[in-house]
Scaffold this motif. Structure first.
Motif, PDB file in Angstrom:
ATOM      1  N   MET A   1       0.739  -1.126  -0.008  1.00  0.00           N
ATOM      2  CA  MET A   1       0.010  -0.009   0.174  1.00  0.00           C
ATOM      3  C   MET A   1       0.960   1.351  -0.077  1.00  0.00           C
ATOM      4  O   MET A   1       2.001   1.049   0.806  1.00  0.00           O
ATOM      5  N   LYS A   2       0.558   2.078  -0.847  1.00  0.00           N
ATOM      6  CA  LYS A   2       1.174   3.397  -0.839  1.00  0.00           C
ATOM      7  C   LYS A   2       1.057   4.350   0.363  1.00  0.00           C
ATOM      8  O   LYS A   2      -0.052   4.140   1.200  1.00  0.00           O
ATOM      9  N   LYS A   3       1.994   5.303   0.810  1.00  0.00           N
ATOM     10  CA  LYS A   3       2.034   6.102   1.889  1.00  0.00           C
ATOM     11  C   LYS A   3       1.321   7.256   1.194  1.00  0.00           C
ATOM     12  O   LYS A   3       2.298   7.890   0.271  1.00  0.00           O
ATOM     13  N   MET A   4       0.402   7.802   1.590  1.00  0.00           N
ATOM     14  CA  MET A   4      -0.268   9.060   0.983  1.00  0.00           C
ATOM     15  C   MET A   4      -0.807   9.919   2.210  1.00  0.00           C
ATOM     16  O   MET A   4      -1.458   9.619   3.165  1.00  0.00           O
ATOM     17  N   THR A   5      -0.975  11.228   1.649  1.00  0.00           N
ATOM     18  CA  THR A   5      -1.717  12.333   2.699  1.00  0.00           C
ATOM     19  C   THR A   5      -3.229  12.240   2.379  1.00  0.00           C
ATOM     20  O   THR A   5      -3.743  11.726   1.211  1.00  0.00           O
ATOM     21  N   SER A   6      -3.762  12.757   3.046  1.00  0.00           N
ATOM     22  CA  SER A   6      -5.306  12.782   3.016  1.00  0.00           C
ATOM     23  C   SER A   6      -5.791  13.537   1.828  1.00  0.00           C
ATOM     24  O   SER A   6      -6.494  13.406   0.931  1.00  0.00           O
ATOM     25  N   THR A   7      -4.832  14.690   1.282  1.00  0.00           N
ATOM     26  CA  THR A   7      -5.189  15.482   0.084  1.00  0.00           C
ATOM     27  C   THR A   7      -4.807  14.446  -1.230  1.00  0.00           C
ATOM     28  O   THR A   7      -5.322  14.763  -1.984  1.00  0.00           O
ATOM     29  N   GLU A   8      -3.756  13.781  -1.079  1.00  0.00           N
ATOM     30  CA  GLU A   8      -3.433  12.982  -2.281  1.00  0.00           C
ATOM     31  C   GLU A   8      -4.635  11.617  -2.282  1.00  0.00           C
ATOM     32  O   GLU A   8      -4.880  11.421  -3.322  1.00  0.00           O
ATOM     33  N   ILE A   9      -5.009  11.254  -1.344  1.00  0.00           N
ATOM     34  CA  ILE A   9      -6.208  10.324  -1.397  1.00  0.00           C
ATOM     35  C   ILE A   9      -7.362  10.625  -1.913  1.00  0.00           C
ATOM     36  O   ILE A   9      -7.950  10.258  -2.972  1.00  0.00           O
ATOM     37  N   ARG A  10      -7.655  11.980  -1.291  1.00  0.00           N
ATOM     38  CA  ARG A  10      -8.908  12.572  -2.064  1.00  0.00           C
ATOM     39  C   ARG A  10      -8.725  12.991  -3.457  1.00  0.00           C
ATOM     40  O   ARG A  10      -9.630  12.369  -4.239  1.00  0.00           O
ATOM     41  N   GLN A  11      -7.698  13.447  -3.952  1.00  0.00           N
ATOM     42  CA  GLN A  11      -7.186  13.484  -5.356  1.00  0.00           C
ATOM     43  C   GLN A  11      -7.513  12.479  -6.117  1.00  0.00           C
ATOM     44  O   GLN A  11      -8.002  12.391  -7.416  1.00  0.00           O
ATOM     45  N   LYS A 116      -1.730   1.026  -9.658  1.00  0.00           N
ATOM     46  CA  LYS A 116      -1.657   2.498 -10.028  1.00  0.00           C
ATOM     47  C   LYS A 116      -2.495   3.385  -9.197  1.00  0.00           C
ATOM     48  O   LYS A 116      -2.475   4.564  -9.230  1.00  0.00           O
ATOM     49  N   TRP A 117      -3.488   2.851  -8.505  1.00  0.00           N
ATOM     50  CA  TRP A 117      -4.351   3.609  -7.488  1.00  0.00           C
ATOM     51  C   TRP A 117      -3.860   3.373  -6.031  1.00  0.00           C
ATOM     52  O   TRP A 117      -2.745   3.407  -5.564  1.00  0.00           O
ATOM     53  N   PHE A 118      -5.065   2.792  -5.418  1.00  0.00           N
ATOM     54  CA  PHE A 118      -4.688   2.562  -3.948  1.00  0.00           C
ATOM     55  C   PHE A 118      -3.956   1.513  -3.382  1.00  0.00           C
ATOM     56  O   PHE A 118      -3.425   1.397  -2.395  1.00  0.00           O
ATOM     57  N   ALA A 119      -3.726   0.470  -4.102  1.00  0.00           N
ATOM     58  CA  ALA A 119      -2.825  -0.610  -4.063  1.00  0.00           C
ATOM     59  C   ALA A 119      -3.165  -1.412  -2.694  1.00  0.00           C
ATOM     60  O   ALA A 119      -2.197  -1.581  -2.160  1.00  0.00           O
ATOM     61  N   PHE A 120      -4.717  -1.611  -2.186  1.00  0.00           N
ATOM     62  CA  PHE A 120      -4.667  -2.450  -1.086  1.00  0.00           C
ATOM     63  C   PHE A 120      -4.530  -3.944  -1.461  1.00  0.00           C
ATOM     64  O   PHE A 120      -4.535  -4.281  -2.680  1.00  0.00           O
ATOM     65  N   ASP A 121      -3.946  -4.660  -0.540  1.00  0.00           N
ATOM     66  CA  ASP A 121      -3.878  -6.049  -0.649  1.00  0.00           C
ATOM     67  C   ASP A 121      -5.204  -6.460  -0.621  1.00  0.00           C
ATOM     68  O   ASP A 121      -5.928  -6.606   0.269  1.00  0.00           O
TER      69      ASP A 121
END
Length: 885
Positions: A1-11, A116-121
């Motif tokens: 899973m990628k490490k992302m900020t809330s801003t990045e997740i929303r976008q 490419k996107w959220f990359a959840f397991d």
């Protein structure tokens, strides 16, 4: 899973569905428009009702949004659970009669699991479905290939709110592992969809396919819809591996800022302090957004919700040892956290803080004494081995200290006690009956001072007709909230006189200032402020210059210059109010005002901004009425007679039986207790100096009159003279012509510069296009060039295409302000062999800290990391090698 900020997740969420053909709908105001069924916007779909019910057809049936929402039905749980919030963001994608189950389910899985996107397991994702929804079950198992042991049938998975659209839903859960759980592993609730902390719901997809009829049957809808919801806060907690939503970048900056203001309290030290930190962080977000959208604290409706949230947060601040106003300091923190998607909070931080500060100060005035009384009540109740706080005691907290019943109840519950609500209601009813019988036309002051409430002495205000009083008696002296017989210099004193010409602040008009003299004419005190005491007397805050005593005879004189300036601005405010109605329409009304001696401020309701032409018209009307020398008359009458006269109530106030009506010629007639000029000609001149928005549907005008208006215009004239000199105009009237000449000259210079840059770019192209690489049978031109920006890059790409110089092109440039521009292109032959410019740009753009896209033949991107441009150009070579292996 990628490490992302809330801003990045929303976008990323919005970007994903934009790629799927959705239009991104901006987050709407929290205040519902034309929807009386809602107090607040409470979900992502709430603003789209017009589309789902068919009253409005959207231009694009595919919509996605990130919608701020408020829910306060379970406010008591905020801070005590991992994921309860008053304000939250709901990410959603919606189909209005377009795609249905196959697309909605497959896209959800793609977004969640794609690298490419959220990359959840995928192994950590579980799904629930409605047992009778065989189609959804089939899609999950056959198309998505979800393992059968990851699919759970749940009877509750059916969305139905009564008559209207309804249908089954499917929910997606993320398995955070047993270490996050609050239940034993063998607990029967320990499954996806159960009441546990291990399996976290991240997405709910509602298949709106039935119409729930009045006959309680379910008929197929003619147009099937998709309504989804993903809570941003809980998704962020997964990405950031947070124990609860509060340990994420959406809340931690607020908690950190609160720690610094607290009495050495630290988050995560103990459960009770943590609750307070969480409540404050949660509530200040809701408060900031709600006020920013135009809601204001009040005693009813959504205004009461804001007031309750502020008071609840203040009380938790007290628990952390925070003294005085502190929520105002957190408003900019909220703004900075949310600025990327909700810039309006930071833009309105000053206004929001002002409203919050006013509410905090009002509550803080009595909070300390009120908390002491509440703690005493709790201790007494426990000492008597009782489990319920008395209704009379709770009512005293409400009536004297302004504690909302709900707050007292929550405070008591924290101590393991309940509250006698029936007893509270009985006390409330008795108070209403006493008020009707005894208070007459006395205006309530809300939270009142106990000492002042008991003062019943009579004080007469004569300032409407007398600017001074030669002889009046000091009837009450107050120092540090105690009645005294004498006062001396240095005392923090308040005084009530038997008769006074000093106007007490009310209805936006500031209080008079002036002096107190003894019988020998010596100034013994300066009046600095005047407010209304609970029983209606004018309460004077004074600077004591000489000893004074109760029953002493004194004379009072108001500052005439100060007073007359205020009068001019107050009368001008009435003219402005009516002029706005004339120009904008009768729908506009006052939302607040301030009348100072040097300026006036007027807030009013209006949808959208006010144009320059409208402002000019308003200003002209006001000045015409001033120059028409209209008489200003004041009439005292009963409310019904005043209404029959056509009088307009300026404020949301309760009026007594006898009211004052101010009539300005035949132009304006309003309820008003303020002071005014005798004739509009005394105002002299009126000038609007600013017009702006202060919230959703609320605008603000600031204006000056008389000498201040002349000074303002004179300053503008001086400024214009300066401009004339700078543009070398012989006269001020020649300035517009000179500016036109300068603009024409500037345009010519810009064209010459552009032509020069084009020439440089063309010359540079000859050198760049010579450096061609051959990679596995394909040719590539990749270079960093020195041109002015994207426009020049496009010209180079056009030359490349026209001359057919290679199969692939990748060029980039940097600018002085630190920005990077990239363009990629692929020839027709290159496209036939499977090469795409869009794929190339997405590969190299991250090196410059950007992103982009485009067609197979041409794509472009921007970035903010010039240092990475060289690596981006080199990566084009690697990309082509991988594509042609």
């Amino acid at each position: 899973m990628k490490k992302m900020t809330s801003t990045e997740i929303r976008q990323m969420y919005l970007d994903f569905f934009k790629e799927k053909g959705h239009t991104i709908e901006p987050s709407a105001s929290l205040l519902p428009v034309d929807d009386p069924t809602l107090l607040w916007i409470n979900s992502g779909v709430a603003t789209l009702k017009k589309y789902f019910d068919g009253s409005v057809v959207p231009e694009n049936p595919r919509i996605t949004n990130a919608q701020k929402s408020i829910r306060t039905n379970d406010i008591e749980n905020v801070g005590k659970t991992a994921r309860h919030h008053t304000l939250f963001e709901m990410l959603g994608n919606f189909s209005i009669g377009d795609y249905f189950k196959p697309e909605a389910i497959n896209w959800a899985w793609e977004l969640l699991t794609s690298e490419k996107w959220f990359a959840f397991d995928p192994e950590k994702l579980y799904v629930t479905v409605y047992p009778k929804d065989l189609e959804a079950k089939r899609i999950w198992l056959e198309e998505v290939k979800l393992p059968k042991n990851h699919l759970v049938e749940v009877e509750d998975n059916f969305w139905d709110i009564g008559q209207g659209p309804s249908g089954p839903d499917t929910e997606i859960f993320y398995d955070r592992g047993q270490s996050f759980n609050n239940l034993a592993e063998d607990d029967p609730e320990n499954y996806p969809g159960g009441e546990n902390e291990r399996y976290l719901e991240v997405w709910n997809i509602v298949f709106s396919e039935f119409n729930h009829t009045p006959e309680n049957t379910y008929e197929p809808l003619p147009h099937q819809n998709i309504d989804t919801g993903m809570g941003l806060e809980r998704v962020v907690s997964i990405f950031q591996n947070a124990k609860t939503n509060f340990e994420t970048d959406l809340f931690l900056p607020l908690i950190d800022a609160t720690e610094k203001m607290s009495d050495n309290k630290k988050y995560d030290d103990n459960e009770q302090d943590d609750i307070s930190f969480k409540v404050i962080a949660d509530h200040v977000r809701a408060i900031s957004f709600a006020i920013g959208d135009g809601a204001l604290p009040s005693n009813e409706g959504r205004g009461y919700v804001i007031r309750r949230l502020i008071r609840r947060a203040v009380m938790h601040g007290q628990k952390l040892g925070i003294e005085g106003s502190f929520l105002t300091q957190l408003v900019p923190v909220v703004g900075n956290i949310m600025k990327d998607y909700y810039p309006e909070v930071l833009e309105q931080a000053e206004y929001i803080s002002k409203i919050v500060r006013s509410e905090e100060e009002r509550f803080n005035e009595t909070l300390k004494d009120g908390l002491q009384l509440l703690n005493n009540l709790i201790e007494t109740t426990k000492a008597e081995n009782k489990s319920e706080l008395s209704g009379a005691g709770v009512f005293k907290l409400y009536d004297t200290y302004g504690f909302p019943f709900e707050l007292t109840k929550e405070y008591a519950e924290d101590e393991g006690l309940s509250v006698d609500q029936e007893g509270f209601n009985a006390e409330m009813q008795q108070q209403k009956e006493r008020a009707r019988a005894a208070r007459g036309n006395a205006k309530s002051m809300g939270v009142q001072n106990g000492l002042l409430t008991d003062i019943k002495t009579v004080s007469e205000y004569v300032g409407y007709t007398h600017p001074d009083v030669n002889e009046t008696e000091i009837v009450d002296l107050i120092v540090d909230n105690e009645l005294v017989d004498t006062i001396k210099p240095g005392d923090n004193a308040q005084v009530i006189f038997s008769k006074t010409p000093f106007y007490a602040e009310m209805g936006g008009q500031v209080a008079d200032k002036g002096t107190v003299k003894d019988t020998s004419g010596n100034v013994i005190a300066e009046v600095e402020d005047v407010q209304h005491a609970p029983n209606g007397q004018n309460l004077h805050a004074i600077k004591v210059l000489a000893p004074m005593e109760k029953n002493q005879l004194v004379s009072l004189e108001i500052n005439q210059d100060f007073h007359k300036k205020v009068e001019k601005n107050h009368t001008a405010t009435h003219l402005l109010d009516q002029a706005l109605r004339d120009v904008l329409g009768e729908h506009t009304h006052q939302a607040g005002s301030l009348v100072e001696p040097t300026y006036l401020r007027f807030d009013f309701t209006n949808i959208g901004s006010v144009s320059e032409k409208q402002l000019e018209k308003v200003e002209k009307i006001v000045n015409d009425k001033i120059w028409a020398e209209l008489a200003v008359e004041t009439v005292e009458t009963d409310i019904e007679s005043a209404k029959n006269m056509g009088a307009i109530a300026l404020f949301s106030e309760k009026y007594g039986k006898i009211v004052r009506v101010v009539k300005i010629g035949d132009y304006s007639i309003e309820f008003c207790g303020g002071t005014h000029v005798a004739n509009t000609s005394e105002i002299g001149l009126f000038k609007i100096i600013s017009e702006s928005g202060v919230g959703a549907g609320v605008r603000r005008i600031e204006a000056v009159t008389s000498k201040e208006a002349f000074d303002f215009l004179n300053g503008r004239s001086t400024l214009l003279e300066s401009v004339a000199q700078q543009v070398k105009a012989n006269k001020v009237v020649e300035v517009p012509k000179k500016i036109e000449q300068l603009q024409a000259s500037l345009k010519t210079s810009e064209q010459q510069i552009q032509a020069f840059e084009d020439k440089i770019a063309s010359q540079q192209a000859g050198d760049v296009f010579k450096n061609k690489q051959e990679i596995n049978g394909k040719t590539l031109i990749a270079a960093q060039v020195s041109v002015s920006g994207m426009s020049q890059l496009r010209q180079l790409a056009d030359q490349w295409k026209t001359q057919g110089l290679s199969d692939v092109l990748a060029i980039g440039t940097t600018s002085d302000d630190g920005k990077v521009n990239l363009i990629t292109a692929v020839s027709a032959d290159g496209i036939k062999s499977g090469l795409k410019a869009g794929d190339l740009i997405k590969t190299i753009a991250p090196f410059v800290g950007g992103g982009g896209g485009g067609r197979p033949d041409l794509a472009q991107a921007g970035g903010k990391n010039p240092a990475g441009l060289g690596d981006a150009i080199k990566e084009a070579t690697n990309w082509l090698e991988n594509q042609t292996k």
